[in-house]
Scaffold this active site. Sequence first.
Site, mmCIF file in Angstrom:
data_model
loop_
_atom_site.group_PDB
_atom_site.id
_atom_site.type_symbol
_atom_site.label_atom_id
_atom_site.label_comp_id
_atom_site.label_asym_id
_atom_site.label_seq_id
_atom_site.Cartn_x
_atom_site.Cartn_y
_atom_site.Cartn_z
ATOM 1 N N LYS A 142 0.723 -1.186 0.126
ATOM 2 C CA LYS A 142 0.086 0.029 0.167
ATOM 3 C C LYS A 142 0.756 1.394 0.046
ATOM 4 C CE LYS A 142 -4.099 -2.038 1.812
ATOM 5 N NZ LYS A 142 -3.851 -3.449 1.972
HETATM 6 C C1 LIG Z 1 -4.273 -4.438 1.251
HETATM 7 C C2 LIG Z 1 -3.671 -5.630 1.078
HETATM 8 C C3 LIG Z 1 -4.075 -6.761 0.309
HETATM 9 C C4 LIG Z 1 -5.343 -6.648 -0.653
HETATM 10 O O1 LIG Z 1 -5.023 -5.674 -1.782
HETATM 11 P P1 LIG Z 1 -6.314 -5.085 -2.483
HETATM 12 O O2 LIG Z 1 -5.792 -4.090 -3.305
HETATM 13 O O3 LIG Z 1 -7.211 -4.596 -1.365
HETATM 14 O O4 LIG Z 1 -7.077 -6.064 -3.106
HETATM 15 C C5 LIG Z 1 -3.412 -7.905 0.039
HETATM 16 N N1 LIG Z 1 -2.114 -7.864 0.969
HETATM 17 C C6 LIG Z 1 -1.838 -6.992 1.789
HETATM 18 C C7 LIG Z 1 -0.601 -7.426 2.545
HETATM 19 C C8 LIG Z 1 -2.446 -5.920 1.923
HETATM 20 O O5 LIG Z 1 -2.271 -5.052 2.651
#
Ligand SMILES: *Cc1c(COP(=O)(O)O)cnc(C)c1O
Length: 462
Positions: A110
């Site tokens: 993120k």
């Molecule tokens: C947020 C997150 C996801 C999922 O990603 P999306 O964009 O919500 O599908 C997967 N793995 C981790 C470690 C995350 O923080």
Amino acid sequence: MKYMSTRGNVKGINFQDAVLMGLADDGGLLVPEEIPFMSIKEIKALKDKGYQEVALIIMKKYISDIDEATLEEIVFKSYKTFEDEKVIPVIKLGNFYLSELFHGPTYAFKDIALQFLGNLFEYILDQRNDYLNIIGATSGDTGSAAIYGVRGKKGIKIFILHPRGRVSRMQELQMTTVLDDNVFNIAIAGTFDDCQYIVKEIFSDVEFKRKYNLGSINSINWARVLAQIVYYFYSYFQTDEADSMSKVNFVVPTGNFGNILAGFYAKKMGLPVNKLIIATNENNILYRFIKKGDYSIRNVVETYSPSMDIQIASNFERFLFYLFEGDSNWVVKSMKQLKNEKKINFSDELMKKVREIFDATSTSNERNLEVIKEIYDKYKYIVDPHTACGIDAVLKLKNFYNEAFIAMSTAHPAKFIDSVVKAIGAKPEVPNGLKELENKEKRVYELEASVSLVKKFIEKNL
Ligand SMILES: *Cc1c(COP(=O)(O)O)cnc(C)c1O
């Protein structure tokens, strides 16, 4: 480039306004009015370019209201905070590739979007002599990445609610050790649902929202999707497949459908992508959808991969818009059905179109730990539980496709130590950036789970 809502009642919006709007005013999601297509020659020219250069070339196509020099500055600033000089290094494990998306300040993918969004917000607000107060609820990863995205930024304050004692130790430390004046961590005596409820209630108070310029940083913001498109291109060019411009399959651990949606845009732009593979945990609505056309909401269950414990994938609406060939009436109808009946029906014809683009798997809790162990035994490499769902997809589907696989690694294993220890009986190496958190000063405000108390707290601190 102009932006419009998937529900059709917002049109002709500039990029900067789309970023500030977040959710479209008609309740839909903002999408570019067209998807820029790149010729193979133009795509090939990205090979051997650095991450920031690729980012600039891709982003320029979607942004026409920020001049190039400024955008360049924002991009370079955003990825300077990453520990790996490549920003996103790709490694090979046996017969598949793994794209490490976790080298940012909070060790989860993120950061790639939120470091960019934080700098973008700061620039836009400064231009307009405006300010923004961000309110959000978190069960872990998003909160820390958002806080690191906007800490110390002019014109922005951020209030993040987390359920007290119910996020992992590492996640709590990542949030509460940020001492910048514009950061407010609120530990709520309650669950994540309580936190989310409070935030929703605050946002539904339109007067309060306007009065204090409240904004959100959740994964439906278009700038987050845009920043993520870049690493599909950049990952591709670190594989041998790029020499012959051969197609690849991308495997993406999926929750809110934000990450894989960026892959969908990359494919639409012309990147040689065969299938986008949705890896889910036991919260497998998207898997049931792909395999059986069953898009029905069930209760959320807790798993080892909490950032994927989601039933309503908020970015899915953007994909629907393209599936329905830009027909907003169908999007509105479907979202209504989802709200009223907790499901959406799809015709066989539509499902055929969906399966030309996507495949999917679902990984049980038990299997999740097994995969971490298998990979560790075979390659002495430790993956986190989210990434392991993706690798399970590679292992299950590898024989069905001729094209190479690139799996997205979404978090550093040290963020989920307990699950890793359970799987392999040993601790992953903890990077210095996480190790040093234990000894840092902390600041957190504790509040009861009450909408009015949180509102009062916000008012007092603005
Ligand atoms: C947020 C997150 C996801 C999922 O990603 P999306 O964009 O919500 O599908 C997967 N793995 C981790 C470690 C995350 O923080």
